[in-house]
Design an enzyme around this catalytic site. Structure first.
Site, PDB file in Angstrom:
ATOM      1  N   GLU A 191       3.393  -0.327   4.059  1.00 17.65           N
ATOM      2  CA  GLU A 191       3.105   1.066   3.678  1.00 17.65           C
ATOM      3  C   GLU A 191       4.394   1.655   3.116  1.00 17.65           C
ATOM      4  OE1 GLU A 191       0.335   2.644   3.599  1.00 17.65           O
ATOM      5  OE2 GLU A 191      -0.959   1.261   4.711  1.00 17.65           O
TER       6      GLU A 191
ATOM      7  N   HIS B 250       0.836  -1.211   0.000  1.00 26.21           N
ATOM      8  CA  HIS B 250       0.000   0.000   0.000  1.00 26.21           C
ATOM      9  C   HIS B 250       0.865   1.253   0.000  1.00 26.21           C
ATOM     10  CE1 HIS B 250      -4.027  -1.695   1.313  1.00 26.21           C
ATOM     11  NE2 HIS B 250      -3.224  -2.750   1.413  1.00 26.21           N
TER      12      HIS B 250
HETATM   13  O1  LIG Z   1      -3.276   6.457   4.803  1.00 31.01           O
HETATM   14  C1  LIG Z   1      -4.236   5.891   5.295  1.00 31.01           C
HETATM   15  O2  LIG Z   1      -5.001   6.457   6.122  1.00 31.01           O
HETATM   16  C2  LIG Z   1      -4.551   4.464   4.932  1.00 31.01           C
HETATM   17  C3  LIG Z   1      -3.446   3.766   4.197  1.00 31.01           C
HETATM   18  C4  LIG Z   1      -3.896   2.329   4.034  1.00 31.01           C
HETATM   19  O3  LIG Z   1      -4.567   2.028   3.100  1.00 31.01           O
HETATM   20  N1  LIG Z   1      -3.555   1.522   5.037  1.00 31.01           N
HETATM   21  C5  LIG Z   1      -4.102   0.221   5.152  1.00 31.01           C
HETATM   22  C6  LIG Z   1      -3.556  -0.453   6.381  1.00 31.01           C
HETATM   23  C7  LIG Z   1      -4.091  -1.870   6.511  1.00 31.01           C
HETATM   24  C8  LIG Z   1      -3.751  -2.537   7.825  1.00 31.01           C
HETATM   25  O4  LIG Z   1      -4.181  -2.022   8.871  1.00 31.01           O
HETATM   26  O5  LIG Z   1      -3.092  -3.601   7.810  1.00 31.01           O
HETATM   27  C9  LIG Z   1      -5.611   0.365   5.261  1.00 31.01           C
HETATM   28  O6  LIG Z   1      -6.052   1.322   5.902  1.00 31.01           O
HETATM   29  O7  LIG Z   1      -6.314  -0.461   4.710  1.00 31.01           O
HETATM   30 ZN    ZN Z   2      -4.023   1.255   1.095  1.00 27.07          ZN
END
Ligand SMILES: O=C(O)CCC(=O)N[C@@H](CCC(=O)O)C(=O)O
Ligand code: ZN
Length: 335
Positions: free
Chosen positions: A215, A151
């Protein structure tokens, strides 16, 4: 290059390839499984016993990881990368990728581990399909299972590249895996402390894979990712795919560990997050700070020493995570 190496092009143009299976001059078999899904298999004699799932585009506007998977696939298809692992490449939300949006109706990364069954619409169907691709891929007994779900974040970050490591009752986080992440350029790992509904949580909790959300920088449109440096990760992924990682690697140098102290859940439209719109991930919050308020006089006050915020987002749907409060972790519970 073999046509199946162009999975991204096929996905962005919504095309089904005429030939579903192709074999490279090195004997690597490529098999198209469905929209945005391609399995890579080395010849049996070369197989190192690892099953590696690489996913990106779960959020359609997070393009740097999509471009990274495309480069890896091109390398496999033109024979410059000779896999010894089985690899499943998945592009998560093709419809959102074509529109350059995070999602269309619903965030796919909140629809795993049973959530899609309580929902409807194409994103719920896609989450079910992604679970099924992963379930079939990780169904071979006696093999190692590894999943990286790639991501990029909505906002800037004080720590640019980091991983989230899911949680399962009774299962310990692996030091060996953290060392691998450090070698891949990750600067921090967040150890989750509760089960979750993300893709990596699904493969970790239900399919016994070692699984991580990575990330990798800030989300930008296709072709505008010069500032996202994925060299170390790319190098490491190639080493994993070709089984050329150093043995006995266990240095965590350069890796900061955090654990998730609390999930901030938005319960209603009255939810208010008391943070500047441009706050960066990993910003520190002092004890006593009133972080958020919601209906029925619900208040989120920082009680933790050394607390930091990541993924603050007051715009999520009610019932979903509007941020994570994290604290430093000494890594004493690693296996
Ligand atoms: O920047 C953001 O607020 C979200 C970035 C993102 O997509 N992060 C993932 C993390 C997934 C996890 O918690 O493993 C999400 O929010 O889906
Ligand atoms: Zn994401």
């Amino acid at each position: 290059m073999l046509a199946l190496g162009k999975l991204l092009e096929l996905t962005l143009t919504d095309h089904e390839p005429a030939e579903k299976t192709q074999v490279t001059t090195k004997g690597t078999r490529l098999r198209w499984l469905g929209e945005g899904a391609l399995e890579v298999r080395p010849p049996d004699s070369e197989d190192c016993g690892l099953d590696l799932l690489l996913s990106a585009g779960i959020h359609g506007n997070e393009t740097a990881p999509i471009e990274l998977l495309e480069r890896l696939l091109h390398g496999v298809a033109d024979g410059s990368i000779k896999p010894k692992a089985r690899v499943l490449f998945l592009f998560g939300n093709p419809v959102a990728m074509r529109k350059g949006e995070r999602f269309i109706e619903q965030d796919i990364n909140r629809l795993f581990n049973g959530r899609h069954e309580l929902s409807s619409g194409f994103e719920a169907l896609r989450a079910a399909e992604l679970e099924q691709f992963a379930r079939v891929f990780f169904s071979k007994p006696g093999r190692s299972r590894l999943h990286y779900d790639l991501h990029t974040a909505i906002r800037g970050s004080k720590i640019e590249q980091f991983a989230l490591y899911p949680y399962k009752e009774g299962r310990q986080h692996s030091r060996r895996q953290l060392a691998r992440l450090a070698a891949a350029g990750m600067q921090a790992v967040l150890l989750q402390s509760k089960p979750s509904i993300t893709f990596s949580a699904f493969t970790y909790e239900q399919l016994e894979a070692e699984a991580f959300t990575l990330e990798l920088g800030k989300a930008r449109p296709f072709g505008q990712n010069e500032q996202v440096n994925l060299d170390k990760l790319e190098d490491r992924l190639i080493r994993i795919i070709t089984a050329e990682e150093p043995e006995d690697e266990d240095s965590l140098e350069g890796l900061q560990l955090f654990s998730v102290s609390r999930e901030i859940i938005k319960h209603s439209d009255s939810f208010h997050l008391h943070l500047p719109a441009d706050i960066e991930n990993f910003s520190e919050l002092s004890k006593g700070y009133l972080l958020a308020e919601d209906l029925a006089e619900m208040r989120w006050v920082v009680e933790e020493e050394g607390a930091r915020i990541i993924f603050p987002n007051p715009k999520v749907k009610n019932g979903l995570r509007a941020g994570l409060l994290i604290v430093p972790d000494a890594g004493q519970r690693l296996s």
